[in-house]
Design an enzyme around this catalytic site. Structure first.
Site, PDB file in Angstrom:
ATOM      1  CG  ASN A   1      -6.553  -0.900   1.521  1.00 27.84           C
ATOM      2  OD1 ASN A   1      -5.895  -0.490   0.559  1.00 27.84           O
ATOM      3  ND2 ASN A   1      -5.985  -1.353   2.632  1.00 27.84           N
TER       4      ASN A   1
ATOM      5  CG  HIS B   1      -3.063   3.354   2.218  1.00 29.80           C
ATOM      6  ND1 HIS B   1      -3.633   3.002   1.020  1.00 29.80           N
ATOM      7  CD2 HIS B   1      -3.122   2.256   3.008  1.00 29.80           C
ATOM      8  CE1 HIS B   1      -4.017   1.741   1.083  1.00 29.80           C
ATOM      9  NE2 HIS B   1      -3.725   1.272   2.274  1.00 29.80           N
TER      10      HIS B   1
ATOM     11  CB  CYS C   1      -0.946  -0.006   1.196  1.00 26.21           C
ATOM     12  SG  CYS C   1      -2.082  -1.403   1.156  1.00 26.21           S
TER      13      CYS C   1
END
Ligand code: COA
Length: 344
Positions: A279, A249, A110
């Site tokens: 996500n 993020h 990520c």
């Protein structure tokens, strides 16, 4: 030479999967997912839609947004490439009609988009290229066990891309400094055990899916992103009071809210679109940037901090002043109410 952001594009697969649809087959509920993560729905790639396809589409959109016809290099942040070998970046370059340029994958989960930006910045500084495409693309729905309520509701699929050009540090859109870190001693917190060289095959099919220790990841994410934001602001000589937008993020709305609280930053400065995309791993930051520009929440001249955390563990931050870049979302707009911070 400094990397300057000159174009932005995104691609989301069209299939929307809401919490209610998930709760029909998983022991979960719309209320639980919304309250614990802030996610209402996510986009899921159908069979045939791959990381390479979404990355190519987002890159094409970013190129058209930049007004440039081509680039000299391509960096793809992904931890869900189409195949384990070869890397996916050369196929993306080929799909854009750019076979022959250097193209490589960066796997920092990520945090991948930030690592890829720094890698591309290094290529520009070393005069290996004058224009570089940086793409974040992931298809994490393929790594989530559809029967695992602890991961399947969290992740969504998508891609975002930026075009970087060589410029000067004083220009709007100039990227940097960067603050990047990794800690492999905690690799087990987010891991796909099988399929690689350590455990090529497994009798247990669950080993091919993502295993996540959510509570521990949550704790580290809040602590490390807060440290990293403060570190990058120190180097940039930008006071916290000068930060207009924090683009973190999008892993969990509560992580972003905890981060803002730790930093003492008002939630109105947070950019959030997790409610509609979940996500999306390496695609998360460029998707959030594009949604914020499209909704008028991110405007030229804003001082922006980017920060991310992911498997590895990896984490990091960077800063830029938003340039006059409009973004090309190819019609995948999402409702503007997603820009309102949710206060619980
Ligand atoms: N629906 C209903 N209940 C669920 C559930 C779901 N989808 N997932 C977990 N639960 C249950 C657990 O089994 C646990 O039950 P128990 O108390 O009976 O044991 C309870 O809810 C609390 O679980 P916990 O894991 O402590 O919840 P949480 O508040 O930490 O939220 C996450 C779970 C995954 C949403 C949260 O930990 C998180 O977001 N972590 C970070 C994940 C992340 O960022 N990953 C990517 C990094 S880039």
């Amino acid at each position: 030479m400094t990397a300057v952001l000159a174009g932005l594009g995104t691609c989301l697969p069209p299939r929307v999967v809401g919490n209610r649809e998930l709760s029909q087959r998983l022991d979960t509920s719309d209320d639980w997912i919304q309250a614990r993560t802030g996610i209402h729905e996510r986009r899921i790639a159908d069979t045939g839609t791959t990381t390479v396809g979404m990355a190519t589409s987002a890159a094409d959109a970013a190129l058209s947004d930049s007004g440039m016809a081509d680039v000299d290099a391509l960096v793809l942040a992904t931890s869900t490439p189409d195949q384990l070998c070869p890397g996916s970046a050369p196929q993306v370059a080929a799909g854009l009609g750019l076979s022959g340029i250097p193209a490589l994958d960066v796997n920092a989960a990520c945090t991948g988009f930030l690592y890829a930006l720094a890698t591309a910045g290094g290529m520009l500084a070393a005069e290996l290229a004058e224009r570089v495409l940086v793409i974040g693309a992931d298809t994490f729905s393929r790594l989530c066990d559809p029967d695992d309520r602890t991961t399947a509701p969290i992740f969504g699929d998508g891609a975002g891309a930026v075009v970087l050009r060589a410029g000067t540090a004083a220009e709007p859109g100039a990227l940097g400094p960067f603050d990047l870190h990794a800690d492999g001693t905690r690799a087990n917190l987010l891991v796909v055990p099988a399929g690689g060289s350590k455990q090529r095959f497994s009798d247990n099919s669950h080993d091919y899916f993502l295993h996540m220790q959510g509570r521990e990841v949550f704790r580290h994410a809040c602590a490390k992103m807060a440290e990293s934001v403060l570190a990058v602001l120190r180097v940039a000589r930008l006071p916290l009071a000068g930060v207009d937008r924090l683009v973190g993020h999008q892993a969990n709305l509560r992580i972003l809210q905890t981060l803002a609280a730790r930093l003492g930053l008002d939630e109105k400065h947070l950019v959030t679109n997790i409610g509609h995309v979940g996500n999306t791993s390496a695609a998360s930051i460029p998707l959030a940037l594009a949604d914020a520009v499209d909704g008028g929440h991110l405007r030229p001249g804003h001082h922006v901090v980017l920060t991310a955390f992911g498997a590895g563990l990896t984490w990091g931050s960077s800063v830029l002043t938003w340039p006059p870049v409009r973004g090309n979302m190819q019609g995948h707009r999402i409702p503007e109410d997603s820009y309102e911070p949710v206060v619980r």
